[in-house]
Design a protein around this motif. Structure first.
Motif, mmCIF file in Angstrom:
data_model
loop_
_atom_site.group_PDB
_atom_site.id
_atom_site.type_symbol
_atom_site.label_atom_id
_atom_site.label_comp_id
_atom_site.label_asym_id
_atom_site.label_seq_id
_atom_site.Cartn_x
_atom_site.Cartn_y
_atom_site.Cartn_z
ATOM 1 N N VAL A 11 -0.655 5.023 11.852
ATOM 2 C CA VAL A 11 0.092 6.451 11.846
ATOM 3 C C VAL A 11 1.421 6.328 11.332
ATOM 4 C CG1 VAL A 11 1.040 8.149 13.336
ATOM 5 C CG2 VAL A 11 -1.234 6.993 14.012
ATOM 6 N N TRP A 12 2.206 5.345 11.714
ATOM 7 C CA TRP A 12 3.417 4.959 10.604
ATOM 8 C C TRP A 12 3.177 4.921 9.156
ATOM 9 C CZ3 TRP A 12 7.649 6.469 12.651
ATOM 10 C CH2 TRP A 12 7.845 6.329 14.073
ATOM 11 N N GLN A 13 2.016 4.309 8.927
ATOM 12 C CA GLN A 13 1.956 3.896 7.375
ATOM 13 C C GLN A 13 1.501 5.218 6.755
ATOM 14 O OE1 GLN A 13 -1.166 0.748 6.855
ATOM 15 N NE2 GLN A 13 0.513 -0.409 5.771
ATOM 16 N N LEU A 14 0.581 6.341 7.293
ATOM 17 C CA LEU A 14 0.630 7.527 6.870
ATOM 18 C C LEU A 14 1.961 8.217 6.678
ATOM 19 C CD1 LEU A 14 -2.646 8.662 8.540
ATOM 20 C CD2 LEU A 14 -2.331 8.277 6.387
ATOM 21 N N ILE A 15 2.843 8.271 7.596
ATOM 22 C CA ILE A 15 3.800 9.090 7.639
ATOM 23 C C ILE A 15 5.039 8.468 6.674
ATOM 24 C CG2 ILE A 15 6.007 9.846 9.014
ATOM 25 C CD1 ILE A 15 4.222 9.560 11.372
ATOM 26 N N LEU A 16 4.969 7.477 6.455
ATOM 27 C CA LEU A 16 6.019 6.644 5.798
ATOM 28 C C LEU A 16 5.417 6.549 4.128
ATOM 29 C CD1 LEU A 16 7.146 3.359 7.969
ATOM 30 C CD2 LEU A 16 8.425 5.504 7.187
ATOM 31 N N SER A 17 4.268 6.308 3.985
ATOM 32 C CA SER A 17 3.577 6.604 2.473
ATOM 33 C C SER A 17 4.104 7.975 1.961
ATOM 34 C CB SER A 17 2.316 6.070 2.520
ATOM 35 O OG SER A 17 1.539 6.965 3.275
ATOM 36 N N ALA A 73 5.153 -1.209 9.442
ATOM 37 C CA ALA A 73 4.413 -0.400 8.536
ATOM 38 C C ALA A 73 5.459 -0.212 7.224
ATOM 39 C CB ALA A 73 4.420 0.739 9.129
ATOM 40 N N GLY A 74 6.915 -0.118 7.448
ATOM 41 C CA GLY A 74 7.734 0.165 6.292
ATOM 42 C C GLY A 74 7.602 -0.961 5.541
ATOM 43 N N PHE A 81 5.483 -0.125 -2.875
ATOM 44 C CA PHE A 81 6.556 0.373 -3.768
ATOM 45 C C PHE A 81 7.128 -0.492 -4.774
ATOM 46 C CE2 PHE A 81 11.096 1.337 -4.733
ATOM 47 C CZ PHE A 81 10.902 2.532 -5.562
ATOM 48 N N VAL A 82 7.076 -1.843 -4.334
ATOM 49 C CA VAL A 82 7.747 -2.748 -5.357
ATOM 50 C C VAL A 82 6.560 -3.087 -6.520
ATOM 51 C CG1 VAL A 82 7.987 -5.338 -5.672
ATOM 52 C CG2 VAL A 82 9.173 -4.045 -3.777
ATOM 53 N N LEU A 182 -2.098 1.247 2.925
ATOM 54 C CA LEU A 182 -3.046 1.700 4.060
ATOM 55 C C LEU A 182 -4.384 1.178 3.807
ATOM 56 C CD1 LEU A 182 -2.987 3.705 6.298
ATOM 57 C CD2 LEU A 182 -3.499 5.272 4.720
ATOM 58 N N VAL A 183 -4.841 1.322 2.532
ATOM 59 C CA VAL A 183 -6.208 0.695 2.375
ATOM 60 C C VAL A 183 -6.295 -0.814 2.800
ATOM 61 C CG1 VAL A 183 -7.974 0.078 0.664
ATOM 62 C CG2 VAL A 183 -6.694 2.114 0.455
#
Length: 243
Positions: A11-17, A73-74, A81-82, A182-183
């Motif tokens: 869930v955190w990954q969805l939000i942060l992405s 997740a961040g 991003f890198v 996420l994948v």
């Protein structure tokens, strides 16, 4: 329960992405993530005791665990991003995964070392006894010295664990490089029911096999269904506009 609560990571990954990378997700991808979470909960909860979950634990600590998943997740989103930003700066060539992993592991080791006095005190080990504690751990790891009744399989098993852990982390990071964080996380989540299945077998050093319940099989099937749903192919937007 640790595995179940840790699924807040997705869930955190969805939000942060969405916030950091500006990525948008289709309805089938969001629903696929939810199915993966439900599948993991069913698979893990099938082996739980009949008593209520977290009956003797205050809600504050599960909330802390779920909130701390945001940091992990961040970190995965920042690695993605890198790779994306590095491809722009290197004219299409993405950064080497060993360079990215070395920086991440280096800073992780640094902060563990800086927090070592606090962590040792949290575990009830006085700072003055920390060197002796580390020496006993090293002796157990290398299986040298006396009074090592709890170090069965050392050093072969610890070295095998390190090798498999490195291979797993490199594979996940390479998947982040080729696709998205996420994948990679959804793919790694598949290891949860697989590991439970493997641990149910009568293996060396783990002789007690067990029978898997129906709810475990249903949970594993729902998890795989969620992964398939998330990765459903979509028609190209350009092709649609051309038609």
């Amino acid at each position: 329960m640790l595995i179940i609560l840790s699924q807040s990571f997705l869930v955190w990954q969805l939000i942060l992405s969405v916030l950091i990378l500006g990525r948008k997700y289709r309805a089938n991808q969001i629903f696929g993530c939810l199915l993966v979470t439900v599948g993991v909960i069913l698979a893990v909860a099938s082996g739980a005791n009949s008593g209520p979950f977290l009956s003797d634990v205050k809600l504050f600590w599960p909330a802390v665990l779920m909130a701390s998943s945001a940091c992990h997740a961040g970190a995965s989103i920042i690695k993605e991003f890198v790779f994306i930003d590095g491809a722009k700066r290197l004219k299409g060539k993405r950064p080497d995964i060993f360079v990215v992993n070395s920086f991440g592991s280096g800073f992780q080791a640094l902060f563990v070392f800086l927090l070592l006095p606090f962590l040792s005190n949290l575990k009830g080990i006085p700072l003055a006894e920390l060197p002796a504690y580390i020496n006993r751990g090293a002796a157990c790891f290398l299986n040298i010295g006396g009074n090592l009744k709890d170090c069965h399989g050392a050093p072969l098993l610890p070295l095998l664990f390190i090798a498999m852990n490195m291979a797993f982390n490199i594979s996940i990071l390479n998947l982040v490089k080729m696709s998205t964080a996420l994948v990679a996380s959804l793919t790694a989540t598949l290891a949860v029911p697989l590991s439970i299945y493997v641990l149910s077998l009568p293996l060396p050093y783990i002789p007690c096999g067990t029978n898997l319940s129906t709810s475990f099989l249903v949970g594993a099937a729902i998890l795989v269904l969620g992964l398939l749903l998330y990765n459903l192919p979509q028609k190209s937007v350009r092709r649609t506009k051309t038609d």
